[in-house]
Design a protein around this motif. Structure first.
Motif, PDB file in Angstrom:
ATOM      1  N   LEU A  82      -7.756   4.846   0.336  1.00  9.86           N
ATOM      2  CA  LEU A  82      -6.915   4.999  -0.832  1.00  9.86           C
ATOM      3  C   LEU A  82      -7.258   6.375  -1.424  1.00  9.86           C
ATOM      4  O   LEU A  82      -8.070   6.659  -2.086  1.00  9.86           O
ATOM      5  CB  LEU A  82      -7.172   4.122  -1.983  1.00  9.86           C
ATOM      6  N   ALA A  83      -6.041   7.384  -1.253  1.00 12.93           N
ATOM      7  CA  ALA A  83      -6.138   8.633  -1.616  1.00 12.93           C
ATOM      8  C   ALA A  83      -4.977   9.076  -2.590  1.00 12.93           C
ATOM      9  O   ALA A  83      -3.938   8.654  -2.227  1.00 12.93           O
ATOM     10  CB  ALA A  83      -5.895   9.526  -0.325  1.00 12.93           C
ATOM     11  N   ALA A  89      -0.028   7.165   0.515  1.00 10.85           N
ATOM     12  CA  ALA A  89       0.020   5.767   0.721  1.00 10.85           C
ATOM     13  C   ALA A  89      -1.325   5.042   1.345  1.00 10.85           C
ATOM     14  O   ALA A  89      -2.120   6.044   2.084  1.00 10.85           O
ATOM     15  CB  ALA A  89       0.957   5.296   2.040  1.00 10.85           C
ATOM     16  N   GLY A  90      -1.662   3.998   0.917  1.00  9.77           N
ATOM     17  CA  GLY A  90      -2.778   3.345   1.289  1.00  9.77           C
ATOM     18  C   GLY A  90      -2.924   2.995   2.748  1.00  9.77           C
ATOM     19  O   GLY A  90      -1.967   2.927   3.512  1.00  9.77           O
ATOM     20  N   ARG A  91      -4.183   3.101   3.386  1.00 10.12           N
ATOM     21  CA  ARG A  91      -3.971   2.887   4.910  1.00 10.12           C
ATOM     22  C   ARG A  91      -5.137   1.795   5.087  1.00 10.12           C
ATOM     23  O   ARG A  91      -6.178   2.049   4.908  1.00 10.12           O
ATOM     24  CB  ARG A  91      -4.442   4.163   5.669  1.00 10.12           C
ATOM     25  N   LEU A  92      -4.957   0.734   5.815  1.00  6.39           N
ATOM     26  CA  LEU A  92      -5.650  -0.352   6.070  1.00  6.39           C
ATOM     27  C   LEU A  92      -5.675  -0.477   7.671  1.00  6.39           C
ATOM     28  O   LEU A  92      -4.428  -0.598   8.187  1.00  6.39           O
ATOM     29  CB  LEU A  92      -5.580  -1.606   5.659  1.00  6.39           C
ATOM     30  N   GLU A  93      -6.767  -0.262   8.303  1.00  2.39           N
ATOM     31  CA  GLU A  93      -6.544  -0.184   9.832  1.00  2.39           C
ATOM     32  C   GLU A  93      -7.986  -0.338  10.411  1.00  2.39           C
ATOM     33  O   GLU A  93      -9.121  -0.366   9.857  1.00  2.39           O
ATOM     34  CB  GLU A  93      -5.786   0.914  10.394  1.00  2.39           C
ATOM     35  N   LEU A 134       0.791  -1.201   0.199  1.00  2.55           N
ATOM     36  CA  LEU A 134      -0.007  -0.136  -0.122  1.00  2.55           C
ATOM     37  C   LEU A 134       0.920   1.447  -0.075  1.00  2.55           C
ATOM     38  O   LEU A 134       0.518   2.436  -0.320  1.00  2.55           O
ATOM     39  CB  LEU A 134      -1.115   0.001   1.165  1.00  2.55           C
ATOM     40  N   ALA A 135       2.123   1.156   0.167  1.00  2.00           N
ATOM     41  CA  ALA A 135       2.912   2.356   0.249  1.00  2.00           C
ATOM     42  C   ALA A 135       3.613   2.671  -1.251  1.00  2.00           C
ATOM     43  O   ALA A 135       4.462   3.551  -1.332  1.00  2.00           O
ATOM     44  CB  ALA A 135       4.223   2.089   1.237  1.00  2.00           C
ATOM     45  N   HIS A 136       3.014   1.636  -2.237  1.00  3.67           N
ATOM     46  CA  HIS A 136       3.448   1.771  -3.552  1.00  3.67           C
ATOM     47  C   HIS A 136       2.367   2.039  -4.650  1.00  3.67           C
ATOM     48  O   HIS A 136       1.278   1.650  -4.200  1.00  3.67           O
ATOM     49  CB  HIS A 136       4.518   0.624  -3.949  1.00  3.67           C
ATOM     50  N   VAL A 149       6.194   3.888  -8.016  1.00  2.00           N
ATOM     51  CA  VAL A 149       6.526   5.022  -7.241  1.00  2.00           C
ATOM     52  C   VAL A 149       6.245   4.864  -5.550  1.00  2.00           C
ATOM     53  O   VAL A 149       5.225   4.270  -5.348  1.00  2.00           O
ATOM     54  CB  VAL A 149       5.505   6.308  -7.719  1.00  2.00           C
ATOM     55  N   ARG A 150       7.034   5.540  -4.803  1.00  2.00           N
ATOM     56  CA  ARG A 150       6.844   5.310  -3.402  1.00  2.00           C
ATOM     57  C   ARG A 150       5.718   6.654  -3.068  1.00  2.00           C
ATOM     58  O   ARG A 150       5.948   7.657  -3.455  1.00  2.00           O
ATOM     59  CB  ARG A 150       8.302   5.758  -2.561  1.00  2.00           C
ATOM     60  N   LEU A 151       4.812   6.151  -2.362  1.00  2.06           N
ATOM     61  CA  LEU A 151       3.779   7.141  -2.085  1.00  2.06           C
ATOM     62  C   LEU A 151       4.043   7.785  -0.787  1.00  2.06           C
ATOM     63  O   LEU A 151       4.691   7.387   0.046  1.00  2.06           O
ATOM     64  CB  LEU A 151       2.209   6.456  -2.055  1.00  2.06           C
ATOM     65  N   ALA A 152       3.372   9.210  -0.771  1.00  3.80           N
ATOM     66  CA  ALA A 152       3.599   9.830   0.566  1.00  3.80           C
ATOM     67  C   ALA A 152       2.904   9.150   1.874  1.00  3.80           C
ATOM     68  O   ALA A 152       1.842   8.561   1.594  1.00  3.80           O
ATOM     69  CB  ALA A 152       3.187  11.363   0.434  1.00  3.80           C
ATOM     70  N   SER A 153       3.651   9.072   3.003  1.00  2.00           N
ATOM     71  CA  SER A 153       3.136   8.548   3.986  1.00  2.00           C
ATOM     72  C   SER A 153       2.436   9.421   5.019  1.00  2.00           C
ATOM     73  O   SER A 153       2.781  10.648   4.720  1.00  2.00           O
ATOM     74  CB  SER A 153       4.330   7.833   4.980  1.00  2.00           C
ATOM     75  N   TRP A 154       1.536   9.102   5.708  1.00  2.00           N
ATOM     76  CA  TRP A 154       0.740   9.736   6.282  1.00  2.00           C
ATOM     77  C   TRP A 154      -0.097   8.933   7.664  1.00  2.00           C
ATOM     78  O   TRP A 154       0.011   7.868   7.553  1.00  2.00           O
ATOM     79  CB  TRP A 154      -0.387  10.518   5.736  1.00  2.00           C
TER      80      TRP A 154
END
Length: 176
Positions: free
Chosen positions: A162-163, A167-171, A74-76, A91-96
Motif C-alpha cells: 500500500l503506497a 492502487a494497492g497490490r496483492l500478489e 484496492l484500486a480505491h 478516489v480512484r488510485l493510480a494503477s501500476w
C-alpha cells in the motif's frame, strides 16, 4: 443500497467493501472484521498466504455508491476532510504494474512517478506462519524505497503493498 468500506487509516486504501440494503454498516471496524481482516493470495500447489490487516489499523466509512469498489477495492482510496472525517466520495488510485521486487535482504517498491512529497508505504510479506509488517516512505522527488526484511532465496511469498496515491497490490512474488 448503502456502500461502506473498510480502509487502512494510514494510507487511505480501501481493503474491503460492503453493500447493504436497508441497514447501515456498523461504525466499529472490529464488528465487521473481527481482530483482523485476512487478505489471501495463492502461492500455487494448493498453498495460500494469508496477510492479516489488524483491526486497529483499519477504519470504516459510509461512502457514495461506487460499484468498482466492490470488484477492485484496492484500486480505491478514502480521502479525509481537514477535520479528519472521511469524504463520501472515493478516489480512484493510480494503477501500476511491476515495481515490487523481493530479495534476500528486503522488498523494493518502485512507483512510476516521483512525488513532490514523501510517499508513505506499508508492505505485508507472508513468511510461513508469520507476516512481516514493513513501513517506510519513498523520499520526495524519488520513485523507490527498500524495506529491510530477511527472506530465503527462491521462496514464494504473498505480498500486499500500500503506497499512498497508488492502487494497492496483492500478489505472489518469489525472492530473487
Amino acid at each position: 443500497m448503502a456502500l461502506s468500506v473498510v480502509y487502512a487509516h494510514d494510507t487511505g486504501h480501501v481493503v474491503g467493501a460492503l453493500a447493504l440494503t436497508g441497514a447501515d454498516a456498523p461504525a466499529d471496524v472490529a464488528s465487521l472484521v473481527g481482530r483482523a481482516l485476512p487478505l489471501r493470495v495463492s502461492l500455487g500447489e494448493g498453498r495460500v498466504a494469508t496477510l492479516p490487516l489488524n483491526a486497529r489499523d483499519l477504519a470504516v466509512a459510509a461512502v457514495d455508491d461506487e460499484p468498482g469498489a466492490l470488484a477492485q477495492p484496492l484500486a480505491h482510496g478514502v480521502e479525509m476532510t481537514p477535520e479528519g472525517k472521511p469524504k463520501p466520495g472515493l478516489v480512484r488510485l493510480a494503477s501500476w504494474a511491476d515495481g515490487i521486487a523481493l530479495a534476500t535482504d528486503g522488498v523494493t517498491v518502485t512507483v512510476k512517478v516521483a512525488s513532490a512529497r514523501a510517499t508513505p508505504v506499508v508492505a505485508l510479506v507472508s513468511d510461513e506462519q508469520d507476516t512481516h509488517v514493513l513501513t517506510g516512505e519513498i523520499p520526495a522527488q524519488q520513485t523507490q524505497v527498500k524495506l529491510p526484511v530477511t527472506l530465503e532465496a527462491g521462496s514464494a511469498h504473498g505480498v500486499l503493498v500500500l503506497a499512498v496515491g497508488w492502487a494497492g497490490r496483492l500478489e505472489r512474488l518469489e525472492v530473487t
